[in-house]
Design a protein around this motif. Structure first.
Motif, short mmCIF file in Angstrom:
data_model
loop_
_atom_site.label_atom_id
_atom_site.label_comp_id
_atom_site.label_asym_id
_atom_site.label_seq_id
_atom_site.Cartn_x
_atom_site.Cartn_y
_atom_site.Cartn_z
N HIS A 300 16.24 -16.37 -29.23
CA HIS A 300 15.73 -15.61 -28.65
C HIS A 300 14.33 -15.00 -29.07
CE1 HIS A 300 20.29 -14.51 -27.66
NE2 HIS A 300 19.78 -15.63 -27.22
N GLU A 301 14.35 -14.88 -30.30
CA GLU A 301 12.97 -14.64 -31.13
C GLU A 301 11.68 -15.46 -30.87
OE1 GLU A 301 13.89 -14.09 -35.11
OE2 GLU A 301 15.12 -12.42 -34.90
N ARG A 302 12.49 -16.81 -30.74
CA ARG A 302 11.56 -17.79 -30.18
C ARG A 302 10.77 -17.87 -28.90
NH1 ARG A 302 12.98 -21.65 -34.33
NH2 ARG A 302 11.50 -21.01 -35.37
N ALA A 303 11.90 -17.52 -28.00
CA ALA A 303 11.50 -17.31 -26.73
C ALA A 303 10.61 -16.11 -26.41
CB ALA A 303 12.70 -17.08 -25.81
N ARG A 304 10.63 -15.20 -27.05
CA ARG A 304 9.65 -14.00 -26.89
C ARG A 304 8.41 -14.36 -27.46
NH1 ARG A 304 14.67 -11.00 -28.08
NH2 ARG A 304 14.24 -11.03 -30.04
N GLU A 305 8.36 -15.36 -28.50
CA GLU A 305 7.16 -15.45 -28.98
C GLU A 305 6.37 -16.53 -27.98
OE1 GLU A 305 5.47 -18.51 -32.61
OE2 GLU A 305 7.78 -17.86 -32.71
N ILE A 306 7.10 -17.50 -27.41
CA ILE A 306 6.55 -18.49 -26.31
C ILE A 306 5.91 -17.64 -25.31
CG2 ILE A 306 7.24 -20.05 -24.68
CD1 ILE A 306 9.09 -21.15 -26.96
N ALA A 307 6.65 -16.72 -24.71
CA ALA A 307 6.34 -15.88 -23.57
C ALA A 307 5.06 -15.19 -23.84
CB ALA A 307 7.41 -14.88 -23.19
N ALA A 308 4.95 -14.72 -25.24
CA ALA A 308 3.85 -13.75 -25.66
C ALA A 308 2.54 -14.79 -25.58
CB ALA A 308 4.09 -13.24 -26.95
N MET A 309 2.79 -15.88 -26.03
CA MET A 309 1.66 -17.00 -26.21
C MET A 309 1.11 -17.11 -24.93
SD MET A 309 3.14 -19.64 -29.14
CE MET A 309 2.95 -20.81 -27.93
N TRP A 310 2.13 -17.60 -23.96
CA TRP A 310 1.72 -17.88 -22.47
C TRP A 310 1.11 -16.62 -21.76
CZ3 TRP A 310 1.78 -21.74 -18.89
CH2 TRP A 310 1.61 -21.45 -17.83
N GLU A 311 1.46 -15.28 -22.05
CA GLU A 311 0.64 -14.44 -21.47
C GLU A 311 -0.69 -14.19 -22.18
OE1 GLU A 311 3.83 -11.35 -21.84
OE2 GLU A 311 4.87 -12.04 -20.13
N LYS A 312 -0.72 -14.31 -23.51
CA LYS A 312 -1.97 -14.17 -24.18
C LYS A 312 -3.11 -14.95 -23.58
CE LYS A 312 -3.99 -13.79 -28.77
NZ LYS A 312 -3.52 -13.91 -30.21
N CYS A 313 -2.59 -16.17 -23.17
CA CYS A 313 -3.49 -17.06 -22.75
C CYS A 313 -3.82 -16.87 -21.13
CB CYS A 313 -2.88 -18.50 -22.90
SG CYS A 313 -2.88 -19.16 -24.55
N GLY A 314 -3.30 -15.77 -20.58
CA GLY A 314 -3.50 -15.48 -19.11
C GLY A 314 -2.44 -15.88 -18.33
N GLY A 315 -1.15 -16.52 -18.68
CA GLY A 315 -0.17 -16.79 -17.99
C GLY A 315 0.58 -15.78 -17.44
N LYS A 316 1.49 -15.85 -16.38
CA LYS A 316 2.33 -14.99 -15.79
C LYS A 316 3.76 -15.62 -16.13
CE LYS A 316 -0.94 -12.84 -12.55
NZ LYS A 316 -0.97 -12.66 -11.11
N THR A 317 4.81 -14.58 -16.15
CA THR A 317 6.32 -15.12 -16.03
C THR A 317 6.92 -14.59 -14.93
OG1 THR A 317 6.83 -13.31 -17.59
CG2 THR A 317 6.44 -15.51 -18.44
N THR A 318 8.10 -15.45 -14.43
CA THR A 318 8.61 -14.81 -13.15
C THR A 318 9.95 -14.24 -13.67
OG1 THR A 318 9.76 -17.03 -13.01
CG2 THR A 318 7.51 -16.84 -11.84
N ASN A 319 10.45 -14.18 -14.60
CA ASN A 319 11.53 -13.58 -15.19
C ASN A 319 11.52 -12.80 -16.53
OD1 ASN A 319 13.11 -14.28 -12.79
ND2 ASN A 319 14.16 -15.87 -13.82
N ALA A 320 12.12 -11.79 -16.62
CA ALA A 320 12.36 -11.17 -17.88
C ALA A 320 12.76 -12.00 -19.01
CB ALA A 320 13.08 -9.89 -17.65
N VAL A 321 12.15 -11.83 -20.24
CA VAL A 321 12.87 -12.78 -21.24
C VAL A 321 13.81 -11.93 -22.04
CG1 VAL A 321 12.22 -14.30 -23.35
CG2 VAL A 321 10.51 -14.27 -21.43
N GLU A 322 15.01 -12.12 -21.87
CA GLU A 322 16.14 -11.39 -22.59
C GLU A 322 16.59 -12.30 -23.68
OE1 GLU A 322 16.58 -8.42 -18.79
OE2 GLU A 322 18.18 -9.54 -19.18
N THR A 323 16.92 -13.49 -23.31
CA THR A 323 17.94 -14.39 -24.10
C THR A 323 16.89 -15.55 -24.63
OG1 THR A 323 18.92 -15.22 -22.49
CG2 THR A 323 19.92 -13.36 -23.51
N ASN A 324 17.38 -16.75 -24.32
CA ASN A 324 16.72 -18.00 -24.88
C ASN A 324 15.81 -18.70 -23.44
OD1 ASN A 324 19.08 -18.63 -23.25
ND2 ASN A 324 19.19 -20.58 -24.34
N MET A 325 15.68 -17.94 -22.59
CA MET A 325 14.95 -18.78 -21.43
C MET A 325 13.56 -17.95 -21.30
SD MET A 325 17.61 -19.95 -18.57
CE MET A 325 19.23 -20.66 -18.93
N VAL A 326 12.55 -18.98 -20.95
CA VAL A 326 11.27 -18.20 -20.40
C VAL A 326 10.90 -19.11 -19.35
CG1 VAL A 326 8.75 -18.34 -21.26
CG2 VAL A 326 10.57 -18.29 -22.87
#
Length: 399
Positions: A300-326
């Motif tokens: 879960h921590e790694r998933a949040r890290e990946i989401a943050a990396m994607w968003e920092k680069c300007g990407g968008k996510t379609t679902n909230a990262v609450e467990t192990n999926m991004v």
């Protein structure tokens, strides 16, 4: 000592030779001691590699018949899971699909009856229409108003139940069962919402089933305990071979009467096993080492890290990262699914599209490779790599 080493070499040669024979030379021997390709595979948590302890458990297991209920390893696993979930009994099944289908068939008698579920749920979208063919039930897919999980208000709006002293409208199909899924798309249905729906369902004599294939993830997140969640439902299906990493199997839990009838239904669709210990020994290790050993939290921590990396680069996510999926929004990033898979393969990653599943065997090196991919997709950088697999073949059905 020389004899021992020689014996080990002969044994390893035999294992490798047998592995080559079984795969027609297509794969290298899997030693069970390391994740192998799974460490760089974000397609699903079904790709996890069984561990050396699981292999040891299989080689040490009892080899008696489960149809006769004689196998102590299997019986002990069923008792262990029943106790862990706070239920009376449980029953081994071969897959999550079988767990859901056996459970629902066990509960439902004769039509007409309907099942309410989220429109994205596995029982509606990913189980080959089993509820319709095995139960003759109408499945009503409901779109949650909040876009994340079903609420009691969503369920009430979709349900068909008698109103006061008025007879049931014979034009409608009466709601007999509510099937929830937790987690769904990596997102959690809060415990409080499950409790609200369960209390209302009990008032109206409606059965509650949970597709809890990834319930372990919700519990690991701190959303509620396993017993608290399971108390809301008449039956629960739990998967051993997704996030927990066992090679095969799921289990369903409920009352003694539920398990008795489910055993009969399981047999009727070909789910009775003989020497089931080879399945249940590894499943027991998966629960102990991965779930009780608290390995899921790091995912879960790694998933949040990946989401943050994607968003920092300007990407968008379609679902909230609450467990192990991004969930990457590839359309917003201006890249097709096939091109994303190709670029991922160039950095040594296996992907199926914008959904990334961060299972417990995904390590730091995989995250570093993913960071390179994000710079390619969002920053226009390039990498020198090769594409060996057809992107269409990499897009396995979502599990």
């Amino acid at each position: 000592m020389a004899t021992t080493n020689g014996g080990a070499a002969i044994e390893q040669y035999t294992i490798e030779k047998e592995a080559q024979h079984l795969s027609n030379g297509d794969v290298k021997v899997n030693s069970w001691s390391a994740p192998g390709p799974a460490a760089f595979d974000f397609r699903s948590d079904v790709v996890t590699t069984p561990t050396a302890r699981m292999l040891a458990a299989i080689t040490s297991t009892s080899l008696l018949d489960d149809v006769f209920q004689d196998d102590p390893t299997t019986n002990n696993l069923e008792s262990f899971i029943a106790d862990l979930t706070g239920k009376e009994a449980s029953l081994l099944v071969l897959s999550g699909t079988m767990g859901n289908q056996v459970s629902i068939r066990t509960h439902l008698a004769a039509p007409p009856h309907s099942v309410i579920t989220d429109h994205r749920s596995h029982i509606l979208e990913w189980e080959a229409g089993g509820v319709a063919s095995l139960c003759g039930a109408l499945v009503k897919g409901v779109v949650p108003k909040n876009g994340r999980y079903l609420t009691l208000e969503d369920v009430k709006k979709a349900a068909s139940i008698p109103s006061g002293d008025l007879p049931h409208d014979i034009h409608s199909c009466p709601t007999r069962l509510i099937s929830q899924e937790n987690t769904l798309a990596g997102m959690i249905t809060p415990l409080e919402e499950c409790q609200r729906i369960a209390a209302w369902a009990k008032e109206h004599n409606i059965i509650m089933h949970l597709d809890g294939a990834r319930l372990w993830e919700a519990v690991a997140s701190g959303a509620g305990s396993l017993k608290e969640y399971c108390a809301c439902f008449d039956s629960i299906s739990l998967c051993f071979s997704k996030g927990l990493g066992a090679p095969i199997g799921s289990i369903i839990v409920g009352t003694h009467e539920f398990a008795r009838r489910a055993r009969w239904v399981r047999k009727s669709i070909g789910g009775g096993l003989r020497q089931a210990g080879v399945v249940t020994a590894a499943a027991r290790v998966a629960v102990e080492d991965t779930f009780l050993g608290e390995k899921l939290k790091a995912s879960h921590e790694r998933a949040r890290e990946i989401a943050a990396m994607w968003e920092k680069c300007g990407g968008k996510t379609t679902n909230a990262v609450e467990t192990n999926m991004v969930w990457f929004d590839l359309e917003a990033a201006g890249i097709s699914t096939e091109d994303f898979i190709k670029e991922g393969e160039k950095v040594g990653l296996r992907l199926l599209g914008g959904r990334l599943v961060v299972h417990y065997q995904i390590g730091e090196e995989a995250v570093q490779r993913l960071e390179k991919l994000l710079r390619v997709v969002l920053k226009g950088e390039t990498v020198n790599g090769t594409v060996e697999h057809d992107p269409k073949k990499m897009q396995i059905p979502v599990e």
